[in-house]
Structures are given as structure tokens and as C-alpha cells.
Enzyme design. Structure first.
Site, PDB file in Angstrom:
ATOM      1  N   VAL A   9      42.006  22.629  31.968  1.00 13.54           N
ATOM      2  CA  VAL A   9      40.899  22.060  31.191  1.00 13.54           C
ATOM      3  C   VAL A   9      40.575  20.703  31.800  1.00 13.54           C
ATOM      4  CG1 VAL A   9      41.345  23.279  29.020  1.00 13.54           C
ATOM      5  CG2 VAL A   9      42.533  21.129  29.483  1.00 13.54           C
ATOM      6  N   SER A  10      39.365  20.225  31.548  1.00 16.25           N
ATOM      7  CA  SER A  10      38.897  19.022  32.240  1.00 16.25           C
ATOM      8  C   SER A  10      39.473  17.710  31.748  1.00 16.25           C
ATOM      9  CB  SER A  10      37.367  18.953  32.176  1.00 16.25           C
ATOM     10  OG  SER A  10      36.818  20.069  32.838  1.00 16.25           O
TER      11      SER A  10
END
Length: 200
Positions: A9-10
């Protein structure tokens, strides 16, 4: 030899739950919270996964979508080729397909991955272009309040901008509560806390 899952995930505040729905199927899960622009080999958990591949303990890797491997089609295909060379079966969940069949590269997989990778790259390029046009339009109207691309706000100005958040953190509020009160992201609140700590 084991079946594992790789999740990316970012940012820290993003939830990985959607990618972990089938977690019990795997002997190990590697979770990176980094931008997709960071090459796979330069990510902390991805590096551990690659090390485990080299020691021969991994035989199958699952990812939710192909863009978990990288942002550019070149990076994606490089990693797919590496897994193939190591006889690692890569399974991409959103297309329901393996990279290898009977230990041989799956030609359909490579074709679909190339298309998906190119589409993702094009979408990101279009998004950045729309963002740039939006900023230009806002500047023309005199309503753009963000900083110019490439410029950097000073620590003092940053704390001034988010003085309400800084105040809450100084009063002992939690990061989540302070970010909610100040109307900013959890990541911004974390940065404010780091700056306050360094000042003290």
C-alpha cells in the site's frame, strides 16, 4: 517450499485489509507501505521476500494486482521474468492467472500483464496531466493555494500552516485525534510530531 503473499500500500495510514482477506492460505505475508514508484528490490519487505526466494523457501507468490510489483511496465516485467527464472509461480488475484504452467512461462499471462501494465502506466500519466492542467487553471483564476511544483515549504512555515494540529499534539492528543481536529492526514500529523520532537 511455501506459498506466500506480497502486499503493498502507498502509505502508513492505508488499510491492507482488502488485500489480506485470504491471509490464512499463506505461510507468510510480506507487507510494504511504500510508494509504487520505489523499485521492488528497494522495498524493505520485498527484499526479505527476494532473500527467501534465494534460500529456496518460497515456491509460490500471490499478489492482489500486477501494479503491486511496480509502477512501470518495465519494472513489472523485470520482476515477472526474475520469478520465472527462479521457477516461482506468481498468481495475480484480480485476473486469476498464474505466470507459470507446468513450470513453463504462461504466454497468455505475459500478454495480459503487458496490456494491464501499459494501461496502468497510461492512467497514471493522464492523472498527472489532469492534475497539472487543474493547477494551471487554478493559477489562471487566482485560486491556487498550493506550493509551486519543485518548491519546498520550510519547517517553520509547515508548523505555522498546521498550528492547530501542533497545538493538539503539544497538549498530549493522539496523532489520529490531532489530525482529525486539524483536518489533515495522519501522515501529516506524524511529520508535525517529528518536527516538534526535533525542536524540543
Amino acid at each position: 517450499m511455501s506459498k506466500v503473499k506480497y502486499i503493498r500500500v502507498s502509505s502508513e495510514e492505508q488499510n491492507t485489509g482488502r488485500q489480506e482477506v485470504n491471509a490464512k492460505e499463506f505461510s507468510k505475508i510480506y507487507i510494504d507501505k511504500v510508494s509504487g514508484s520505489i523499485k521492488f528490490i528497494d522495498r524493505k519487505e520485498a527484499s526479505k521476500l527476494l532473500a527467501d526466494i534465494e534460500t529456496g523457501v518460497v515456491s509460490e507468490i500471490h499478489i492482489s494486482s500486477i501494479d503491486r510489483l511496480g509502477r512501470s511496465i518495465i519494472d513489472i516485467l523485470t520482476m515477472v521474468e526474475f520469478f520465472n527464472q527462479k521457477s516461482i509461480k506468481l498468481f495475480v488475484e484480480n485476473i486469476g492467472m498464474f505466470s507459470l504452467i507446468d513450470n513453463k512461462p504462461n504466454p497468455s499471462f505475459k500478454m495480459i500483464i503487458s496490456v494491464l501494465g501499459n494501461v496502468a502506466e497510461m492512467e497514471r500519466s493522464n492523472m498527472l496531466e489532469r492534475q497539472r492542467q487543474g493547477i494551471e487553471l487554478a493559477k489562471a483564476k487566482g485560486s491556487y493555494s498550493g506550493r509551486l511544483y519543485g518548491s519546498k515549504i520550510s519547517d517553520a512555515d509547515f508548523l505555522t500552516k498546521y498550528k492547530a494540529v501542533a497545538k493538539e499534539l503539544k497538549n498530549g492528543e493522539s496523532l489520529r485525534r490531532a489530525s482529525k481536529i486539524g483536518g489533515c492526514s495522519l501522515g501529516t500529523a506524524q511529520k508535525i510530531q517529528r518536527l516538534l520532537t526535533s525542536i524540543n
